[in-house]
Write a protein that holds these residues in place. Structure first.
Motif, PDB file in Angstrom:
ATOM      1  N   ALA A 341      -3.171   5.176  -3.434  1.00 26.07           N
ATOM      2  CA  ALA A 341      -1.898   4.967  -2.757  1.00 26.07           C
ATOM      3  C   ALA A 341      -1.884   3.625  -2.020  1.00 26.07           C
ATOM      4  O   ALA A 341      -0.880   2.905  -2.025  1.00 26.07           O
ATOM      5  N   LEU A 342      -3.010   3.283  -1.397  1.00 26.22           N
ATOM      6  CA  LEU A 342      -3.088   1.998  -0.697  1.00 26.22           C
ATOM      7  C   LEU A 342      -3.007   0.834  -1.678  1.00 26.22           C
ATOM      8  O   LEU A 342      -2.317  -0.167  -1.422  1.00 26.22           O
ATOM      9  N   MET A 343      -3.706   0.947  -2.816  1.00 27.02           N
ATOM     10  CA  MET A 343      -3.636  -0.126  -3.811  1.00 27.02           C
ATOM     11  C   MET A 343      -2.224  -0.273  -4.358  1.00 27.02           C
ATOM     12  O   MET A 343      -1.746  -1.398  -4.600  1.00 27.02           O
ATOM     13  N   HIS A 376       8.691  -0.604  -0.279  1.00 29.07           N
ATOM     14  CA  HIS A 376       9.032   0.574   0.521  1.00 29.07           C
ATOM     15  C   HIS A 376       8.762   1.858  -0.251  1.00 29.07           C
ATOM     16  O   HIS A 376       8.523   2.900   0.350  1.00 29.07           O
ATOM     17  N   HIS A 377       8.762   1.804  -1.590  1.00 30.52           N
ATOM     18  CA  HIS A 377       8.355   2.984  -2.356  1.00 30.52           C
ATOM     19  C   HIS A 377       6.842   3.179  -2.280  1.00 30.52           C
ATOM     20  O   HIS A 377       6.354   4.294  -2.051  1.00 30.52           O
ATOM     21  N   GLY A 378       6.094   2.090  -2.477  1.00 24.59           N
ATOM     22  CA  GLY A 378       4.636   2.200  -2.405  1.00 24.59           C
ATOM     23  C   GLY A 378       4.150   2.593  -1.019  1.00 24.59           C
ATOM     24  O   GLY A 378       3.254   3.428  -0.867  1.00 24.59           O
ATOM     25  N   ALA A 379       4.759   1.990   0.028  1.00 27.15           N
ATOM     26  CA  ALA A 379       4.353   2.324   1.394  1.00 27.15           C
ATOM     27  C   ALA A 379       4.725   3.763   1.744  1.00 27.15           C
ATOM     28  O   ALA A 379       3.986   4.457   2.456  1.00 27.15           O
ATOM     29  N   LEU A 384       2.830   9.054   2.888  1.00 27.87           N
ATOM     30  CA  LEU A 384       2.830  10.470   2.514  1.00 27.87           C
ATOM     31  C   LEU A 384       1.399  10.966   2.312  1.00 27.87           C
ATOM     32  O   LEU A 384       1.041  12.067   2.757  1.00 27.87           O
ATOM     33  N   VAL A 385       0.582  10.146   1.657  1.00 25.37           N
ATOM     34  CA  VAL A 385      -0.827  10.521   1.457  1.00 25.37           C
ATOM     35  C   VAL A 385      -1.563  10.568   2.789  1.00 25.37           C
ATOM     36  O   VAL A 385      -2.335  11.493   3.063  1.00 25.37           O
ATOM     37  N   MET A 386      -1.325   9.568   3.646  1.00 28.83           N
ATOM     38  CA  MET A 386      -1.958   9.564   4.966  1.00 28.83           C
ATOM     39  C   MET A 386      -1.564  10.802   5.763  1.00 28.83           C
ATOM     40  O   MET A 386      -2.405  11.465   6.397  1.00 28.83           O
ATOM     41  N   GLY A 387      -0.250  11.128   5.742  1.00 27.63           N
ATOM     42  CA  GLY A 387       0.185  12.337   6.435  1.00 27.63           C
ATOM     43  C   GLY A 387      -0.408  13.594   5.833  1.00 27.63           C
ATOM     44  O   GLY A 387      -0.751  14.538   6.554  1.00 27.63           O
ATOM     45  N   GLY A 388      -0.516  13.599   4.499  1.00 26.45           N
ATOM     46  CA  GLY A 388      -1.139  14.755   3.846  1.00 26.45           C
ATOM     47  C   GLY A 388      -2.594  14.918   4.253  1.00 26.45           C
ATOM     48  O   GLY A 388      -3.077  16.042   4.434  1.00 26.45           O
ATOM     49  N   ILE A 389      -3.304  13.781   4.413  1.00 29.76           N
ATOM     50  CA  ILE A 389      -4.705  13.849   4.846  1.00 29.76           C
ATOM     51  C   ILE A 389      -4.799  14.443   6.247  1.00 29.76           C
ATOM     52  O   ILE A 389      -5.627  15.321   6.522  1.00 29.76           O
TER      53      ILE A 389
END
Length: 628
Positions: A341-343, A376-379, A384-389
């Motif tokens: 997700a970061l990449m 803004h789509h990638g971020a 979303l992944v960070m929040g999921g973590i």
């Protein structure tokens, strides 16, 4: 290693799906729709006129989209006219309405059809600044359309963007679908993002406020907050001139804050200790923007776009490196998901940077011509992944807490069972000890009392020194001792007053038989004293010793026995009208010594006063002593 490969394959598949979703709006095949024309070329001329230049002017033919870099700082700014020709068949004039779909026209402009103005999209002026993110659907009046060739002219005076899109002309119904589709991705989705960022940041920062030690929640909450502020750029499209500088300052500052906090979050997730120098470097990077904007005003805005924003690239790659190390060490799905997700966010950010500086159109002309910002789509996906973590971490903490609670309850239950078993064993041992102790005391009392008298009487009888009357008196004394023990030890509820009642019944007969009139006064409250049998026995022996002395030595005619048991205090008073204790002192004799010894063992106070014609024995036991 095969597990690692499978996890990487799943993440790449997810990455591909997200990329396709992000590219869906710009891949819409407008030229394949029936009745839609999408000219590939146009004519262009630089002119500040407010009305379309004539055909005799030096127009140059260009390919659409027209991709050109930003004006360099201090460069000349002027208006451009674009002329697009399209054909209309006779059968289309009596059909449905026509429209022109312009994917982007960020600086606004004026649209003319066949020399007549049909639309004016607000442009930057001395009092207004615009930056349109939405697409534009311009209705083409039927009375201006004509059979054959038609001319559509667009005047734009770009300040932020010198590009011009490949527009579409045709059915208003079909073009409206395309317009709504792109509007969702460039306008509606950012609005949703802003609302979600506000709610998520508020919730996360509240958790951080309650748990300051959980720094990762604070970093995430601030990251989401800055990203929500930055996303406002897709929603705030027009502002008064005096508010434009503060808004651009907020936009750039939120961009820098987002990048710096995202890097710190990645370091915290990777379990790395961020040194003070790194904090200062990130803070310094963020501080460049507000200092430059406040010092140079809007003149610094192009430099922010071209130079300062580029700083997110090395910072983002450093963050990706930290997540890569974490993924390599932990072999966890969450680390791989965050890395991908970061990449994705990094590459979409590079894409948008090249688009802003005008280089993407040179590298990929067709792709850059759509001018679709993807960061803004990638971020959003990365957040979303960070929040999921964090959500998974929160759930895992609750799961661990629930497991610990169940384990603690199990251990407490086991410990309670062990304590209950130990208590039962201790209680059984205590009962056994009390029984043994009671037996020992009874045996001691029998040995010291009844046994001693019987032994003395037996010894005198064997020597022949015991007369018949003395033998009878000795036996009576032994019987009295036995009855006293039975009265004290025979009660079932440890009631002192019950033992006194039996004692009084026996001694009243003895005193009457001896010619002594007795008066008994017993006063007790509802909560009568209760003593262990041995304590009751000691009190009764004191009473018996006092009464025995009256019968043997006092030659009394009357005796008063007063027993008061109020509260937890005990008061015993024995008065007689005998001859008193003449000759010896009041403390002489074995009987009086035994009485004092027993009172001392009970913690009671024994007072004996004697005068000719009156002797008083008084015993007082305070609550603490009485309860003993």
């Amino acid at each position: 290693m095969s597990l690692l490969a499978r996890q990487a394959a799943r993440c790449l598949h997810f990455f591909a799906v997200v990329v396709l979703a992000a590219l869906a709006p710009i891949a819409f095949p407008t030229d394949a729709l029936a009745g839609i024309a999408e000219p590939a070329t146009a004519a262009r001329i630089r002119s500040n006129d407010l009305h379309p230049p004539g055909h005799e002017q030096p127009w140059e033919t260009i390919r659409l989209p027209d991709n050109r870099p930003l004006v360099q700082p201090g460069g000349e700014e002027s208006a451009f006219w674009y002329r697009v020709d399209f054909d209309v068949a006779a059968t289309d004039l009596n059909g449905e309405s026509w429209a022109a779909y312009i994917p982007y026209l960020r600086d606004g402009g004026r649209i003319f059809l066949n020399g007549r103005a049909v639309e004016h999209i607000a442009e930057t002026s001395e009092t207004l600044r615009v930056k349109w993110e939405r697409p534009h659907l311009v209705s083409l009046p039927d009375d201006l359309l004509r059979e054959g060739r038609n001319v559509l002219m667009v005047r734009t005076q770009p300040r932020l963007d010198l590009g011009f899109p490949r527009l579409s002309v045709g059915s208003a119904v079909e073009l409206r679908r395309i317009n709504e589709w792109r509007s969702f991705w460039v306008l509606t989705l950012p609005q949703i993002t802003i609302v979600c960022c506000a709610l998520v940041s508020l919730f996360t920062l509240l958790i951080w406020a309650k748990r300051p030690s959980e720094q990762i929640y604070g970093l995430f909450g601030l990251t989401v907050l800055f990203w929500g502020l930055r996303t406002l750029t897709f929603v705030i499209e027009t502002l008064p001139v005096e508010q434009w500088l503060p808004w651009r300052l907020i936009y750039h500052a939120s961009t820098g804050g987002f990048i710096a906090l995202m890097a710190l979050f990645c370091a915290r997730f990777a379990g790395l200790r961020v040194r003070r120098g790194v904090w200062l470097a990130l803070f310094g990077y963020w501080l460049i923007c507000p200092v430059a904007m406040l010092s140079f005003g809007m003149a610094a805005d192009p430099w922010m776009h071209r130079v300062w924003v580029a700083g997110f690239i090395p910072v983002s790659f450093a963050a990706a490196g930290m997540i890569f190390l974490a993924a390599w060490r932990r072999r966890s799905k969450t680390a791989y998901a965050l890395l991908l997700a970061l990449m994705l966010a990094v590459f979409t950010g590079i894409h948008d940077y090249l688009l802003i500086v005008g280089r993407l159109g040179t590298i990929l002309p067709d792709w850059g011509g759509h001018r679709m910002f993807l960061m803004h789509h990638g971020a959003n996906l990365m957040l979303l992944v960070m929040g999921g973590i964090l959500a998974q971490r929160f759930v895992q903490v609750l799961t661990d807490l629930e497991f610990l609670n169940r384990d603690l309850e199990r251990r407490v239950a086991e410990r309670e069972a062990q304590l209950e078993a130990q208590f039962q064993r201790a209680h059984a041992l205590e009962r056994e000890r009390a029984t043994v102790e009671e037996r020992r005391r009874i045996m001691q009392d029998m040995h010291d009392g009844l046994g001693s008298q019987l032994f003395q009487s037996l010894s005198r009888a064997e020597r022949g020194s015991l007369t018949q009357n003395e033998m009878a008196a000795s036996l009576h004394s032994c019987i009295d001792e036995m009855r006293l023990a039975l009265e004290a030890l025979g009660t079932t509820d440890d009631s002192f007053l019950d033992a006194i009642a039996d004692f009084r019944f026996r001694w009243e007969r003895q005193l009457t038989a001896a010619g002594v009139r007795s008066t008994w006064q017993i006063e007790a409250d509802a909560d009568a004293l209760k003593f262990p049998p041995q304590t009751t026995l000691q009190y009764l022996r004191i009473l018996q010793e006092a009464l025995t002395n009256v019968l043997k030595h006092a030659h009394a005619k009357e005796i008063l026995v007063r027993i008061t048991a109020l509260g937890k205090a005990l008061h015993i008073r024995i008065e007689d009208d005998g001859i008193g204790m003449s000759g010896d002192s009041p403390g002489s004799g074995h009987g009086l010594s035994n009485m004092r010894r027993r009172a001392s063992l009970l913690g009671a106070d024994l007072q004996i006063a004697s005068t000719p014609g009156r002797t008083t024995v008084e015993l007082r036991a305070e609550p603490a002593a009485a309860a003993a």
